[in-house]
Design a protein around this motif. Structure first.
Motif, PDB file in Angstrom:
ATOM      1  N   GLN A 196       0.861  -1.183   0.000  1.00 39.24           N
ATOM      2  CA  GLN A 196       0.000   0.000   0.000  1.00 39.24           C
ATOM      3  C   GLN A 196       0.893   1.228   0.000  1.00 39.24           C
ATOM      4  OE1 GLN A 196      -2.568   0.444   3.364  1.00 39.24           O
ATOM      5  NE2 GLN A 196      -3.634   2.227   2.526  1.00 39.24           N
ATOM      6  N   ASN A 197       1.178   1.723  -1.185  1.00 38.11           N
ATOM      7  CA  ASN A 197       2.139   2.813  -1.284  1.00 38.11           C
ATOM      8  C   ASN A 197       1.571   4.077  -1.909  1.00 38.11           C
ATOM      9  OD1 ASN A 197       2.023   2.120  -4.040  1.00 38.11           O
ATOM     10  ND2 ASN A 197       3.778   0.748  -3.836  1.00 38.11           N
ATOM     11  N   ASP A 198       0.320   4.066  -2.328  1.00 33.24           N
ATOM     12  CA  ASP A 198      -0.293   5.233  -2.953  1.00 33.24           C
ATOM     13  C   ASP A 198      -1.293   5.880  -2.004  1.00 33.24           C
ATOM     14  OD1 ASP A 198       1.097   4.842  -5.316  1.00 33.24           O
ATOM     15  OD2 ASP A 198      -0.433   3.498  -6.122  1.00 33.24           O
ATOM     16  N   TYR A 199      -1.239   7.207  -1.937  1.00 34.91           N
ATOM     17  CA  TYR A 199      -2.200   7.968  -1.145  1.00 34.91           C
ATOM     18  C   TYR A 199      -2.722   9.115  -1.994  1.00 34.91           C
ATOM     19  CZ  TYR A 199      -0.674   5.268   2.850  1.00 34.91           C
ATOM     20  OH  TYR A 199      -0.392   4.235   3.701  1.00 34.91           O
ATOM     21  N   TYR A 200      -3.921   9.553  -1.651  1.00 36.84           N
ATOM     22  CA  TYR A 200      -4.607  10.548  -2.464  1.00 36.84           C
ATOM     23  C   TYR A 200      -5.078  11.676  -1.548  1.00 36.84           C
ATOM     24  CZ  TYR A 200      -7.272  11.767  -6.720  1.00 36.84           C
ATOM     25  OH  TYR A 200      -7.740  12.360  -7.858  1.00 36.84           O
ATOM     26  N   PRO A 201      -4.154  12.539  -1.114  1.00 39.88           N
ATOM     27  CA  PRO A 201      -4.530  13.612  -0.188  1.00 39.88           C
ATOM     28  C   PRO A 201      -5.321  14.721  -0.874  1.00 39.88           C
ATOM     29  CG  PRO A 201      -2.230  13.814  -0.780  1.00 39.88           C
ATOM     30  CD  PRO A 201      -2.712  12.536  -1.413  1.00 39.88           C
ATOM     31  N   LEU A 202      -6.242  15.287  -0.127  1.00 42.44           N
ATOM     32  CA  LEU A 202      -7.013  16.453  -0.568  1.00 42.44           C
ATOM     33  C   LEU A 202      -6.673  17.604   0.361  1.00 42.44           C
ATOM     34  CD1 LEU A 202      -9.340  17.726  -2.322  1.00 42.44           C
ATOM     35  CD2 LEU A 202     -10.900  16.997  -0.498  1.00 42.44           C
ATOM     36  N   TYR A 203      -6.282  18.736  -0.209  1.00 42.73           N
ATOM     37  CA  TYR A 203      -5.865  19.900   0.568  1.00 42.73           C
ATOM     38  C   TYR A 203      -6.866  21.034   0.414  1.00 42.73           C
ATOM     39  CZ  TYR A 203      -1.386  17.444   0.544  1.00 42.73           C
ATOM     40  OH  TYR A 203      -0.391  16.510   0.677  1.00 42.73           O
ATOM     41  N   LEU A 204      -6.881  21.877   1.426  1.00 40.84           N
ATOM     42  CA  LEU A 204      -7.783  23.031   1.411  1.00 40.84           C
ATOM     43  C   LEU A 204      -7.038  24.245   1.935  1.00 40.84           C
ATOM     44  CD1 LEU A 204     -11.479  23.227   2.428  1.00 40.84           C
ATOM     45  CD2 LEU A 204      -9.877  24.788   3.510  1.00 40.84           C
ATOM     46  N   SER A 205      -7.265  25.363   1.270  1.00 45.94           N
ATOM     47  CA  SER A 205      -6.778  26.661   1.738  1.00 45.94           C
ATOM     48  C   SER A 205      -7.879  27.674   1.484  1.00 45.94           C
ATOM     49  CB  SER A 205      -5.489  27.051   0.993  1.00 45.94           C
ATOM     50  OG  SER A 205      -4.970  28.256   1.509  1.00 45.94           O
ATOM     51  N   ILE A 206      -7.645  28.899   1.879  1.00 48.72           N
ATOM     52  CA  ILE A 206      -8.621  29.955   1.615  1.00 48.72           C
ATOM     53  C   ILE A 206      -7.935  31.090   0.878  1.00 48.72           C
ATOM     54  CG2 ILE A 206     -10.125  29.393   3.552  1.00 48.72           C
ATOM     55  CD1 ILE A 206      -8.825  31.603   5.149  1.00 48.72           C
ATOM     56  N   GLY A 207      -8.687  31.795   0.079  1.00 44.95           N
ATOM     57  CA  GLY A 207      -8.118  32.840  -0.758  1.00 44.95           C
ATOM     58  C   GLY A 207      -7.815  34.129  -0.035  1.00 44.95           C
ATOM     59  N   ASN A 208      -8.153  34.215   1.251  1.00 47.53           N
ATOM     60  CA  ASN A 208      -7.953  35.457   1.990  1.00 47.53           C
ATOM     61  C   ASN A 208      -6.510  35.659   2.444  1.00 47.53           C
ATOM     62  OD1 ASN A 208     -10.660  34.046   2.632  1.00 47.53           O
ATOM     63  ND2 ASN A 208     -11.146  36.223   2.794  1.00 47.53           N
ATOM     64  N   MET A 209      -5.673  34.633   2.302  1.00 56.87           N
ATOM     65  CA  MET A 209      -4.281  34.744   2.719  1.00 56.87           C
ATOM     66  C   MET A 209      -3.398  35.163   1.552  1.00 56.87           C
ATOM     67  SD  MET A 209      -3.912  31.439   5.213  1.00 56.87           S
ATOM     68  CE  MET A 209      -4.632  30.344   4.008  1.00 56.87           C
ATOM     69  N   SER A 210      -2.250  35.744   1.859  1.00 60.75           N
ATOM     70  CA  SER A 210      -1.334  36.180   0.817  1.00 60.75           C
ATOM     71  C   SER A 210      -0.603  34.982   0.233  1.00 60.75           C
ATOM     72  CB  SER A 210      -0.310  37.179   1.382  1.00 60.75           C
ATOM     73  OG  SER A 210       0.607  36.528   2.235  1.00 60.75           O
ATOM     74  N   ASN A 211      -0.123  35.140  -0.991  1.00 66.08           N
ATOM     75  CA  ASN A 211       0.618  34.067  -1.645  1.00 66.08           C
ATOM     76  C   ASN A 211       1.892  33.724  -0.889  1.00 66.08           C
ATOM     77  OD1 ASN A 211      -1.332  34.117  -3.602  1.00 66.08           O
ATOM     78  ND2 ASN A 211      -0.096  35.166  -5.132  1.00 66.08           N
ATOM     79  N   LYS A 212       2.540  34.722  -0.295  1.00 66.93           N
ATOM     80  CA  LYS A 212       3.788  34.472   0.421  1.00 66.93           C
ATOM     81  C   LYS A 212       3.550  33.595   1.640  1.00 66.93           C
ATOM     82  CE  LYS A 212       5.870  38.827  -1.082  1.00 66.93           C
ATOM     83  NZ  LYS A 212       6.291  40.167  -0.669  1.00 66.93           N
ATOM     84  N   VAL A 213       2.406  33.777   2.292  1.00 67.87           N
ATOM     85  CA  VAL A 213       2.082  32.928   3.435  1.00 67.87           C
ATOM     86  C   VAL A 213       1.885  31.495   2.972  1.00 67.87           C
ATOM     87  CG1 VAL A 213       0.334  32.449   5.190  1.00 67.87           C
ATOM     88  CG2 VAL A 213       1.118  34.782   4.826  1.00 67.87           C
ATOM     89  N   CYS A 214       1.231  31.316   1.826  1.00 64.66           N
ATOM     90  CA  CYS A 214       1.023  29.962   1.295  1.00 64.66           C
ATOM     91  C   CYS A 214       2.352  29.281   1.003  1.00 64.66           C
ATOM     92  CB  CYS A 214       0.185  30.021   0.020  1.00 64.66           C
ATOM     93  SG  CYS A 214      -1.528  30.565   0.291  1.00 64.66           S
ATOM     94  N   HIS A 215       3.300  30.020   0.412  1.00 71.04           N
ATOM     95  CA  HIS A 215       4.581  29.427   0.086  1.00 71.04           C
ATOM     96  C   HIS A 215       5.424  29.187   1.327  1.00 71.04           C
ATOM     97  CE1 HIS A 215       4.788  29.216  -4.294  1.00 71.04           C
ATOM     98  NE2 HIS A 215       3.998  30.260  -4.304  1.00 71.04           N
ATOM     99  N   ALA A 216       5.183  29.956   2.399  1.00 75.20           N
ATOM    100  CA  ALA A 216       5.955  29.764   3.623  1.00 75.20           C
ATOM    101  C   ALA A 216       5.461  28.572   4.432  1.00 75.20           C
ATOM    102  CB  ALA A 216       5.894  31.030   4.477  1.00 75.20           C
ATOM    103  N   HIS A 217       4.318  27.979   4.044  1.00 79.98           N
ATOM    104  CA  HIS A 217       3.776  26.777   4.691  1.00 79.98           C
ATOM    105  C   HIS A 217       3.467  27.010   6.168  1.00 79.98           C
ATOM    106  CE1 HIS A 217       4.904  24.869   0.990  1.00 79.98           C
ATOM    107  NE2 HIS A 217       6.165  25.133   1.202  1.00 79.98           N
ATOM    108  N   HIS A 218       2.977  28.199   6.515  1.00 78.61           N
ATOM    109  CA  HIS A 218       2.618  28.482   7.900  1.00 78.61           C
ATOM    110  C   HIS A 218       1.195  28.007   8.166  1.00 78.61           C
ATOM    111  CE1 HIS A 218       5.861  31.658   9.037  1.00 78.61           C
ATOM    112  NE2 HIS A 218       6.353  30.700   8.287  1.00 78.61           N
ATOM    113  N   ASN A 219       0.956  26.718   8.008  1.00 79.09           N
ATOM    114  CA  ASN A 219      -0.367  26.129   8.243  1.00 79.09           C
ATOM    115  C   ASN A 219      -1.438  26.764   7.368  1.00 79.09           C
ATOM    116  OD1 ASN A 219       0.584  24.328  10.161  1.00 79.09           O
ATOM    117  ND2 ASN A 219       0.260  25.761  11.835  1.00 79.09           N
TER     118      ASN A 219
END
Length: 840
Positions: A196-219
């Motif tokens: 069992q080596n394949d996983y299919y994660p689904l991610y969620l974010s919101i558009g109210n945050m800046s792009n730099k925050v998204c790239h910094a991976h601060h949750n």
């Protein structure tokens, strides 16, 4: 509309994490609305208790057995003093983490199975299987959390404003906060040696945050589900029934996971925010981050068609209108499934998950994907492969292989640079990654120049300029004009591949989508905030690392627990300790603001920077005389005197002999040799930190990180009044040192100058050319400069010409072997901005 022939049975079983693991029990010890104060470590009894749990679980990632052994040893040291360790054992620590309210969103589970008509015999196993999907309720997950037009963060795009106009038509929606839900999914593999080596994660974010925050991976990007991956026998994999089931399973799973958001899409709901305030919010389905294979699944189209427009599969290089939800529904109603598939590229028997959500057009919500569409797709899979095919078509296999070997040797001999991946064997990898492709883009163009026609060189230049432009954090109307120009030039010059017989058609989805980028930027802001690079980076934190923490026996349940604990620890750290200090790693983004006073004061051009001497490791030289011998520069003492006269604002004497003995600068013979300098500067791209800053080392040493010598090049401010390269010079750093003169310490560099070749960049590559500068006596031009005049590191790539280079040349020989170089404007976003026209 065609109704799916699949009936999906959905059964729900809500399961708390402690039910998955008998050793963990969730205890709610404080109300959800309470805010953590700097002296409030709840549920921990002290700062030390919190930091120990954070260190053992998050940073050290220590196993339960090792934690128990450590605590036993600690307990033994405290027995004589009658004290107790902070935690008795690992179970007590896990229990304390579970008590954390921050990040306390419970995993839920639902099952989907196939219930439609089955064949009378030889029933495929997948038809009788039950598929489990684990998820977090996205509503709970995010309850806690110029004069010219510019496109930057997601909320600056036209799509948000259009949604606001639609929402505002209902007066009950007024005074509400609009929260766009951004989703992303992508399969990933954690091990090739397990069943069992394949996983299919689904991610969620919101558009109210800046792009730099998204790239910094601060949750800012949260894992909300593990989607099911149906498996069956090879004979059933290609069948339409199984393929349709997989598609509908995907869409039905998404619809179910997001169901609790739907009421708040038409009526405001009150939610508690991370700052402690309650607000009225309206949700809306925003862009979906996905690679092309995932986009085909999302848009319910046939592979090879565009998910954005109506362009025919065989004619994607022509312009076409955009898809709309209404148009697709009319086609599905009027035509049979075969016509839909063959003529319009529509999979008509799958109901997209967006069909049950208001204002959701899946075709419009497909986000741009720089990583797969441009970097891995157009650059690596198309152009790099086409160059090899072109050479074989024109020169024959034998000569083409010799040329390809020389291209590999050129790539292997390119000088090192902060963050640049070394290619000891050229560009032939057994397994390509996104990082391989990104690194090759930085050096490939000058490596093929001389071996391929001008049109191919200009094709690569256009694609590279397009990539760097769309990766900017801020794009203006002028930038969009420049983006369109690169698209036009790319399509113009790549015709040589067709004319030479290398390929037959340009009807390729990855290339075709470049045409849509100007419109996508207007819709969603800077594309670097929606790229799959963000979700792929998240794979490591929430899938791959947690997998290797498990015992690999039914690992998913253990991975859910680990992610739950990590989320609690990360939430606690952010709430109590803030974002933390700036991280200054080699070639890494730094989360410092751009408005720090010290950096602004030292700026020499429009971008803030600062140079600090670091890594004081003594070399053989301890005196100025020793350093002169070591560098083979016997005039060094005289050069140093000239430097001190300049620092003292003494008149510009043509000869030091004109200066009286009393006016000659006095300095001690003792020096301190230093191996590197650290540059901190502003970067207009996704490689920067939250404040837009980036940190890198500039090296000058006999051995860097136990490897061969490394003597970097750098830009120097020679005319701050001019923009870009017109106000900069380039030099090769022979050594960093510091000395004291009249009680003042001078941090300096011994440098060798380069001169510009021409007043403009090369017309084919778009890069400036420099060669070694000579004095009137035909000696190499050298000088001592203050480090404050250094702007940042520069990367030079030799002009290789048309002849093969010796295989004995290695990367640390590059700057000493060749005399004429390109200034590599494609080495990173900072160099591209610095060496491009101002409007770019």
């Amino acid at each position: 509309m065609h109704v799916s022939h699949l009936a999906l049975r959905v059964t729900t079983c809500k399961c708390l994490l402690w039910a998955l693991h008998s050793q963990l029990v969730v205890h709610i010890s404080q109300c959800k609305g309470s805010l953590a104060q700097p002296n409030n470590w709840s549920p921990y009894s002290s700062c030390l208790e919190f930091e120990l749990a954070d260190f053992l679980f998050t940073h050290s990632q220590m196993s339960a057995a090792n934690i128990n052994e450590l605590l036993d040893l600690w307990n033994a040291t405290l027995l004589g003093a009658g004290s107790q360790p902070i935690f008795k054992d690992s179970a007590e620590m896990y229990k304390m983490i579970d008590c954390t309210i921050l990040g306390d969103v419970q995993w839920e589970n639902f099952c989907i199975s196939y219930t439609s008509k089955q064949p009378t015999d030889n029933v495929p196993s997948w038809m009788n299987a039950t598929y489990n999907i684990w998820f977090w309720d996205p509503k709970d997950e995010y309850e806690s959390v110029m004069d010219k037009r510019q496109w930057e963060d997601f909320m600056s795009g036209d799509w948000v404003w259009t949604q606001a106009d639609i929402i505002s038509r209902d007066s009950t929606m007024h005074r509400s906060t609009f929260i766009p839900i951004i989703l992303g999914s992508d399969k990933t593999t954690v091990s090739v040696a397990t069943s069992q080596n394949d996983y299919y994660p689904l991610y969620l974010s919101i558009g109210n945050m800046s792009n730099k925050v998204c790239h910094a991976h601060h949750n800012s990007v949260a894992l909300i589900a593990f989607l099911a991956i149906p498996h069956t026998d090879k004979e059933h994999v290609p069948t339409d029934t199984f393929q349709q089931f997989c598609c509908q399973l995907f869409h039905s799973s998404l619809a179910y996971i997001l169901r609790n958001l739907k009421p708040a899409m038409t009526k405001p709901t009150i939610m508690w925010f991370g700052d402690g305030h309650y607000r009225r919010v309206i949700f809306g389905l925003g862009p979906y981050i996905a690679n092309y294979e995932e986009q085909v699944l999302l848009a319910c189209i046939v592979r090879g068609w565009c998910a954005k427009c109506l362009g025919m599969r065989q004619e994607l290089d022509t312009d076409a209108l955009y898809w709309s939800r209404e148009h697709a529904e009319v086609l599905i109603k009027e035509f049979d499934l075969k016509t839909l598939r063959d003529v319009y590229g529509i999979v008509g028997d799958t109901i997209p998950f967006t069909s049950s959500f208001p204002h959701a057009n899946i075709y419009q919500l497909i986000a741009p994907d720089i990583l797969h569409q441009i970097i891995k797709g157009t650059f690596k899979d198309h152009l790099v492969e086409w160059v090899e095919s072109y050479l074989k078509t024109v020169h024959g296999t034998t000569k083409a292989n010799a040329i390809l070997d020389d291209i590999d040797q050129r790539i292997a001999a390119i000088a090192p640079f902060a963050g640049l991946r070394h290619f000891p064997e050229g560009h032939h990898f057994k397994q390509w990654t996104g990082n391989n492709s990104k690194a090759l883009m930085k050096v490939y163009l000058p490596a093929i120049e001389g071996h391929v026609p001008t049109e191919i060189v200009r094709t690569f230049r256009a694609l590279l300029e397009f990539t760097y432009l769309v990766c900017h954090n801020v794009l203006t109307e002028e930038t969009l004009v420049a983006v369109q120009d690169t698209i036009d030039r790319f399509h113009k010059y790549q015709e040589i591949f067709c004319q030479s017989g290398t390929i037959q058609t340009f009807s390729l989805p990855h290339q075709h989508v470049m045409k849509h980028y100007p419109d996508l930027i207007c819709l969603f802001g800077a594309p670097n905030g929606l790229c799959t690079s963000i979700t792929k980076s998240k794979h490591i934190d929430v899938v791959k690392d947690p997998y290797w923490w498990t015992n690999h026996n039914k690992p998913l349940g253990q991975m859910l627990i680990i992610n739950q604990h990590l989320d609690k620890e990360n939430s606690s750290t952010s709430q109590v300790l803030g974002s933390g200090p700036c991280n200054e790693d080699n070639g890494e983004a730094v989360d410092c603001p751009t408005s720090i006073e010290a950096h602004v004061e030292l700026a020499r051009t429009t971008l803030a920077h600062k140079i600090n001497l670091l890594h004081s490791e003594m070399k053989q030289a301890r005196t100025m005389a020793d350093l002169a011998i070591e560098l083979g520069l016997l005039r060094l003492p005289t050069i140093l005197e000239e430097f001190l006269l300049q620092q003292a604002d003494t008149e510009d004497y043509h000869d030091l002999c004109d200066i009286s003995l009393s006016e000659c600068p006095i300095y001690g013979n003792k020096i301190t040799v230093i191996n590197s300098a650290a540059a901190l500067f502003y970067v207009p791209s996704d490689i920067s930190g939250i404040g837009g800053m980036r940190h890198e080392y500039i090296c000058s040493c006999h051995s860097w990180q136990n490897r061969p010598p490394r003597y970097d090049c750098a830009f120097v401010n020679t005319n701050p009044g001019l923009k870009g390269m017109h106000g900069l010079d380039v030099m090769h750093i022979l050594g960093f040192f510091s000395f004291v003169s009249q009680s003042k310490c001078y941090p300096c560099a011994v440098v060798q100058w380069f001169d510009h070749v021409g007043d403009d960049p090369d017309v084919d590559t778009g890069m400036w050319i420099v060669h070694l500068a000579l004095t009137a006596n035909r000696h190499l031009a050298t000088a001592v400069i203050h480090v404050d005049t250094i702007y940042c590191a520069a990367h030079l790539v030799p002009l290789y010409g048309t002849h093969p280079i010796p295989r004995t040349i290695k990367l640390h020989h590059s700057y000493n072997t060749f005399t004429t170089f390109y200034m590599n404007r494609f080495i990173d976003h900072h160099a591209f901005s610095l060496l491009s026209d101002p409007y770019l």
